[in-house]
Design a protein around this motif. Structure first.
Motif, PDB file in Angstrom:
ATOM      1  N   ASN A  69     -25.027   9.042 -38.601  1.00 46.51           N
ATOM      2  CA  ASN A  69     -24.780   7.625 -38.919  1.00 46.51           C
ATOM      3  C   ASN A  69     -26.044   6.899 -39.389  1.00 46.51           C
ATOM      4  O   ASN A  69     -26.329   5.761 -38.994  1.00 46.51           O
ATOM      5  N   ALA A  70     -26.790   7.568 -40.254  1.00 43.46           N
ATOM      6  CA  ALA A  70     -28.005   6.971 -40.811  1.00 43.46           C
ATOM      7  C   ALA A  70     -27.657   5.832 -41.760  1.00 43.46           C
ATOM      8  O   ALA A  70     -26.507   5.686 -42.193  1.00 43.46           O
ATOM      9  N   GLU A  71     -28.671   5.033 -42.100  1.00 48.59           N
ATOM     10  CA  GLU A  71     -28.473   3.920 -43.032  1.00 48.59           C
ATOM     11  C   GLU A  71     -27.873   4.416 -44.341  1.00 48.59           C
ATOM     12  O   GLU A  71     -28.193   5.495 -44.837  1.00 48.59           O
ATOM     13  N   SER A  72     -26.974   3.620 -44.902  1.00 46.01           N
ATOM     14  CA  SER A  72     -26.279   3.999 -46.139  1.00 46.01           C
ATOM     15  C   SER A  72     -25.752   2.731 -46.795  1.00 46.01           C
ATOM     16  O   SER A  72     -25.852   1.637 -46.215  1.00 46.01           O
ATOM     17  N   PRO A  73     -25.159   2.833 -47.994  1.00 46.15           N
ATOM     18  CA  PRO A  73     -24.589   1.640 -48.635  1.00 46.15           C
ATOM     19  C   PRO A  73     -23.358   1.091 -47.913  1.00 46.15           C
ATOM     20  O   PRO A  73     -22.930  -0.035 -48.207  1.00 46.15           O
ATOM     21  N   PHE A  74     -22.792   1.855 -46.979  1.00 43.11           N
ATOM     22  CA  PHE A  74     -21.604   1.399 -46.263  1.00 43.11           C
ATOM     23  C   PHE A  74     -21.982   0.401 -45.164  1.00 43.11           C
ATOM     24  O   PHE A  74     -23.084   0.453 -44.630  1.00 43.11           O
ATOM     25  N   PRO A  75     -21.074  -0.498 -44.811  1.00 44.10           N
ATOM     26  CA  PRO A  75     -21.362  -1.448 -43.725  1.00 44.10           C
ATOM     27  C   PRO A  75     -21.755  -0.711 -42.444  1.00 44.10           C
ATOM     28  O   PRO A  75     -21.155   0.298 -42.091  1.00 44.10           O
ATOM     29  N   GLN A  76     -22.768  -1.234 -41.780  1.00 44.74           N
ATOM     30  CA  GLN A  76     -23.254  -0.598 -40.556  1.00 44.74           C
ATOM     31  C   GLN A  76     -22.450  -1.108 -39.351  1.00 44.74           C
ATOM     32  O   GLN A  76     -22.968  -1.767 -38.455  1.00 44.74           O
ATOM     33  N   ASN A  77     -21.160  -0.787 -39.366  1.00 47.40           N
ATOM     34  CA  ASN A  77     -20.252  -1.307 -38.333  1.00 47.40           C
ATOM     35  C   ASN A  77     -19.407  -0.214 -37.691  1.00 47.40           C
ATOM     36  O   ASN A  77     -18.320  -0.489 -37.191  1.00 47.40           O
ATOM     37  N   MET A  78     -19.916   1.028 -37.734  1.00 46.32           N
ATOM     38  CA  MET A  78     -19.170   2.125 -37.111  1.00 46.32           C
ATOM     39  C   MET A  78     -19.096   1.920 -35.598  1.00 46.32           C
ATOM     40  O   MET A  78     -20.087   1.569 -34.954  1.00 46.32           O
ATOM     41  N   GLN A  79     -17.921   2.138 -35.043  1.00 44.21           N
ATOM     42  CA  GLN A  79     -17.775   2.040 -33.596  1.00 44.21           C
ATOM     43  C   GLN A  79     -18.473   3.217 -32.919  1.00 44.21           C
ATOM     44  O   GLN A  79     -18.533   4.321 -33.465  1.00 44.21           O
ATOM     45  N   LYS A  80     -19.025   2.963 -31.759  1.00 45.38           N
ATOM     46  CA  LYS A  80     -19.776   3.974 -31.029  1.00 45.38           C
ATOM     47  C   LYS A  80     -18.900   5.186 -30.733  1.00 45.38           C
ATOM     48  O   LYS A  80     -17.736   5.058 -30.352  1.00 45.38           O
ATOM     49  N   GLY A  81     -19.471   6.368 -30.950  1.00 45.08           N
ATOM     50  CA  GLY A  81     -18.763   7.601 -30.661  1.00 45.08           C
ATOM     51  C   GLY A  81     -18.060   8.209 -31.854  1.00 45.08           C
ATOM     52  O   GLY A  81     -17.462   9.291 -31.746  1.00 45.08           O
ATOM     53  N   TYR A  82     -18.127   7.533 -33.022  1.00 49.79           N
ATOM     54  CA  TYR A  82     -17.472   8.048 -34.221  1.00 49.79           C
ATOM     55  C   TYR A  82     -18.511   8.360 -35.293  1.00 49.79           C
ATOM     56  O   TYR A  82     -19.550   7.699 -35.385  1.00 49.79           O
ATOM     57  N   LYS A  83     -18.213   9.331 -36.115  1.00 46.07           N
ATOM     58  CA  LYS A  83     -19.130   9.767 -37.167  1.00 46.07           C
ATOM     59  C   LYS A  83     -18.760   9.091 -38.489  1.00 46.07           C
ATOM     60  O   LYS A  83     -17.588   9.003 -38.845  1.00 46.07           O
ATOM     61  N   ASP A  84     -19.772   8.614 -39.198  1.00 41.83           N
ATOM     62  CA  ASP A  84     -19.560   7.949 -40.486  1.00 41.83           C
ATOM     63  C   ASP A  84     -19.434   9.018 -41.578  1.00 41.83           C
ATOM     64  O   ASP A  84     -20.406   9.367 -42.249  1.00 41.83           O
ATOM     65  N   LEU A  85     -18.246   9.531 -41.754  1.00 40.82           N
ATOM     66  CA  LEU A  85     -18.022  10.647 -42.676  1.00 40.82           C
ATOM     67  C   LEU A  85     -18.280  10.287 -44.141  1.00 40.82           C
ATOM     68  O   LEU A  85     -18.876  11.085 -44.869  1.00 40.82           O
ATOM     69  N   PRO A  86     -17.854   9.121 -44.641  1.00 44.26           N
ATOM     70  CA  PRO A  86     -18.182   8.783 -46.039  1.00 44.26           C
ATOM     71  C   PRO A  86     -19.679   8.708 -46.291  1.00 44.26           C
ATOM     72  O   PRO A  86     -20.160   9.139 -47.349  1.00 44.26           O
ATOM     73  N   ALA A  87     -20.424   8.158 -45.310  1.00 43.88           N
ATOM     74  CA  ALA A  87     -21.878   8.072 -45.488  1.00 43.88           C
ATOM     75  C   ALA A  87     -22.506   9.455 -45.589  1.00 43.88           C
ATOM     76  O   ALA A  87     -23.473   9.660 -46.334  1.00 43.88           O
ATOM     77  N   GLU A  88     -21.954  10.417 -44.863  1.00 45.55           N
ATOM     78  CA  GLU A  88     -22.477  11.782 -44.946  1.00 45.55           C
ATOM     79  C   GLU A  88     -22.354  12.329 -46.362  1.00 45.55           C
ATOM     80  O   GLU A  88     -23.232  13.042 -46.845  1.00 45.55           O
ATOM     81  N   THR A  89     -21.256  11.983 -47.043  1.00 49.76           N
ATOM     82  CA  THR A  89     -21.087  12.484 -48.411  1.00 49.76           C
ATOM     83  C   THR A  89     -22.101  11.845 -49.363  1.00 49.76           C
ATOM     84  O   THR A  89     -22.497  12.458 -50.356  1.00 49.76           O
ATOM     85  N   TRP A  90     -22.516  10.615 -49.058  1.00 54.78           N
ATOM     86  CA  TRP A  90     -23.550   9.957 -49.869  1.00 54.78           C
ATOM     87  C   TRP A  90     -24.844  10.744 -49.788  1.00 54.78           C
ATOM     88  O   TRP A  90     -25.530  10.936 -50.806  1.00 54.78           O
ATOM     89  N   TYR A  91     -25.185  11.214 -48.613  1.00 53.48           N
ATOM     90  CA  TYR A  91     -26.387  12.030 -48.458  1.00 53.48           C
ATOM     91  C   TYR A  91     -26.203  13.411 -49.084  1.00 53.48           C
ATOM     92  O   TYR A  91     -27.128  13.958 -49.691  1.00 53.48           O
ATOM     93  N   GLN A  92     -25.021  13.989 -48.942  1.00 52.67           N
ATOM     94  CA  GLN A  92     -24.768  15.302 -49.522  1.00 52.67           C
ATOM     95  C   GLN A  92     -24.971  15.301 -51.035  1.00 52.67           C
ATOM     96  O   GLN A  92     -25.403  16.302 -51.625  1.00 52.67           O
TER      97      GLN A  92
END
Length: 320
Positions: A69-92
């Motif tokens: 859940n690193a910084e990304s263009p997506f809103p930084q509002n992920m609920q605790k305990g969940y993985k920010d899957l779209p943000a991972e694709t930005w890094y990929q």
């Protein structure tokens, strides 16, 4: 000029040892291509090699080494305990598309860059890390991961930096001599540790438009200044610049430094990140910018290890 697919097909016949930095100078490949855009020495040049203006490009290899859940263009509002899957694709995108596209662009432009490599990213994508070095670019250290380095005790920070170096050396065979901390935030002990580990320079400094030397542990240590003004993560992601705005800002920076370089030693830094600078639009922007720059007499693109060594050799380099 070969594209990446052709390079990968042919690279098996190349011996890595012939391509790597020897520790005493540039490899044979780097030496043969070093003069691609060399113009006649300029009257009044302040660079040992006769350059009027030196341009240094950073290519950050970070994707794959980022925390969850690193910084990304997506809103930084992920609920605790969940993985920010779209943000991972930005890094990929950075290692799947971005760096490969930039590598082809550097070849077409005939320039070599410095790649600041996060150890974790190198271990996750070893073939890509090796390719960067095999294509003649510098591998510089960028920590083992994105940990907050400036809060670490001395021994912990030394291990953190050393682990990143070991990852680069093990995978690529290249011995890093340059360092960049995460967001430039080094600690009070960082330069001492770098000097102890055999580094020659760092880039975590914005205070000048030319390299300078300071004494660390009683020895000369080079600062090769970095940039936020000509940096895609600051301008494209941070300020939402269009590519036209990016081109205009970088070009104006270049024009001013080129003018000053008639009488002063001037260095221009430009920074690209794998998942930002490697997008199709940014690569087109870079092609336009760098073609303009290389058409000006006396402009040379150099890796940061080249700049650091030239600064150490030049007795007129600013020493603090």
């Amino acid at each position: 000029m070969k594209d990446r697919r052709t390079f990968l097909k042919q690279s098996g016949i190349l011996t890595t040892s012939a391509l790597l930095y020897s520790g005493t100078g540039l490899s044979a490949m780097a030496q043969s291509e070093q003069g691609t855009y060399t113009h006649a020495a300029q009257k009044g040049s302040r660079w040992l090699d006769g350059s009027r203006l030196v341009v240094s490009v950073s290519m950050q290899f970070e994707a794959g080494g980022q925390p969850e859940n690193a910084e990304s263009p997506f809103p930084q509002n992920m609920q605790k305990g969940y993985k920010d899957l779209p943000a991972e694709t930005w890094y990929q995108y950075g290692y799947r598309e971005g760096i490969p596209r930039m590598l082809d662009n550097w070849d077409k432009l005939g320039i070599k860059v410095t790649s600041h490599m996060v150890g974790g990213a190198v271990l996750k994508n070893p073939e890509l890390a090796k390719e960067i070095v095999q294509r003649g670019h510098e591998a510089a250290a960028h920590g083992m991961n994105w940990a907050t380095q400036y809060t670490m005790p001395y021994a912990e920070e030394k291990k953190f930096i050393g682990d990143g170096v070991d990852a680069i050396r093990k995978i690529t065979g290249f011995n890093p001599i340059g360092y960049n901390a995460n967001w430039l935030r080094r600690g009070e002990n960082t330069l001492k540790i770098l000097q102890e580990l055999g580094f020659l320079y760092h880039i975590d400094d914005l205070s000048r438009d030319e390299p300078f030397i300071q004494k660390v542990n009683g020895k000369a240590f080079v600062t090769v200044p970095y940039t936020l003004r000509c940096n895609d993560i600051q301008l494209i992601e941070g300020k939402n610049f269009s590519v036209d705005q990016f081109i205009n800002q970088v070009k104006m920076e270049f024009d001013q430094l080129y003018q000053e370089a008639a009488t002063r030693r001037r260095q221009m830094s430009i920074s690209f990140h794998d998942r930002i600078g490697g997008t199709p639009q940014m690569v087109q922007a870079t092609k336009e910018l760098f073609t303009y720059m290389t058409n000006q007499p006396g402009v040379n693109f150099k890796r940061k290890d080249e700049i650091a060594r030239m600064a150490l050799e030049d007795k007129t380099t600013i020493t603090e």
